[in-house]
Design a protein around this motif. Structure first.
Motif, short mmCIF file in Angstrom:
data_model
loop_
_atom_site.label_atom_id
_atom_site.label_comp_id
_atom_site.label_asym_id
_atom_site.label_seq_id
_atom_site.Cartn_x
_atom_site.Cartn_y
_atom_site.Cartn_z
N VAL A 44 0.86 -1.18 0.00
CA VAL A 44 0.00 0.00 0.00
C VAL A 44 0.90 1.23 0.00
N VAL A 45 0.59 2.14 -0.93
CA VAL A 45 1.25 3.43 -0.97
C VAL A 45 0.15 4.46 -0.75
N ALA A 46 0.16 5.06 0.44
CA ALA A 46 -0.92 5.99 0.80
C ALA A 46 -0.47 6.89 1.94
N LEU A 54 -8.25 2.82 5.09
CA LEU A 54 -8.16 1.62 4.26
C LEU A 54 -8.13 0.37 5.14
N GLN A 55 -7.31 0.40 6.18
CA GLN A 55 -7.18 -0.76 7.07
C GLN A 55 -8.53 -1.09 7.71
N LEU A 120 -14.11 -1.38 -1.81
CA LEU A 120 -13.92 -0.34 -0.80
C LEU A 120 -14.78 0.89 -1.06
N SER A 121 -14.94 1.25 -2.31
CA SER A 121 -15.73 2.43 -2.67
C SER A 121 -16.33 2.22 -4.05
N PRO A 122 -17.57 1.72 -4.11
CA PRO A 122 -18.17 1.35 -5.40
C PRO A 122 -18.32 2.49 -6.39
#
Length: 165
Positions: A44-46, A54-55, A120-122
């Motif tokens: 993960v790059v964030a 996200l977690q 995660l986010s439709p």
């Protein structure tokens, strides 16, 4: 004087054949039905706030499915995929989430990771890039999997024949 062996009744033989068939069916079908990701390495790059969100979303959607490894940038994520440290990467550094996959490593993992942004986010559009695709001759890598059943049966047949010698 010849000694004749008593033959087992047909019902016993039929029951044994049915039992063996059920055992074989269970042995081959059970893993396919109950297979799920378990601590799949994912880079993960964030930024830190997005990482925490996200977690929590991943834990809610698929508990225990992913083992997140935080990396500094996209180049490091690509290198981690190419060196097989992770199966893919989720890049949340720009407005559009980007997923890097390696279908050559695992088509199933690549498919799962490609669906990750939608999970995660439709409503958020995302991009998916396969940085290590499977070969054109066997894109689903079914060659080895297709050989498993004949190998198992030939091994069983050989064992039965060897015990009859």
């Amino acid at each position: 004087m010849t000694v004749s062996r008593p033959t087992p009744p047909i019902a016993v033989v039929s029951a044994l054949i049915a039992l063996v068939a059920c055992m074989l069916l269970t042995a081959f079908a059970w893993p396919a039905v109950h297979t799920a990701p378990n601590h799949l390495p994912l880079a993960v790059v964030a930024p830190a706030p997005a990482l925490a969100q996200l977690q929590s979303r991943l834990d809610a959607a698929r508990p225990g499915a992913f083992e997140l490894r935080v990396l500094a940038d996209e180049a490091e994520a690509r290198q981690a995929i190419l060196s097989r440290e992770v199966y893919g990467a989720l890049l949340l550094t720009s407005g559009t989430p980007k997923v890097l996959t390696a279908s050559a490593a695992s088509p199933a993992a690549a498919q799962l990771l490609a669906q990750l942004p939608t999970l995660l986010s439709p409503t958020t559009p995302s991009a998916v890039e396969d940085i290590m695709p499977a070969t054109a001759a066997d894109p689903r890598q079914a060659g080895l999997a297709g050989a498993a059943l004949p190998l198992v049966f030939s091994g069983m047949f050989s064992a039965v024949m060897l015990t009859r010698l």
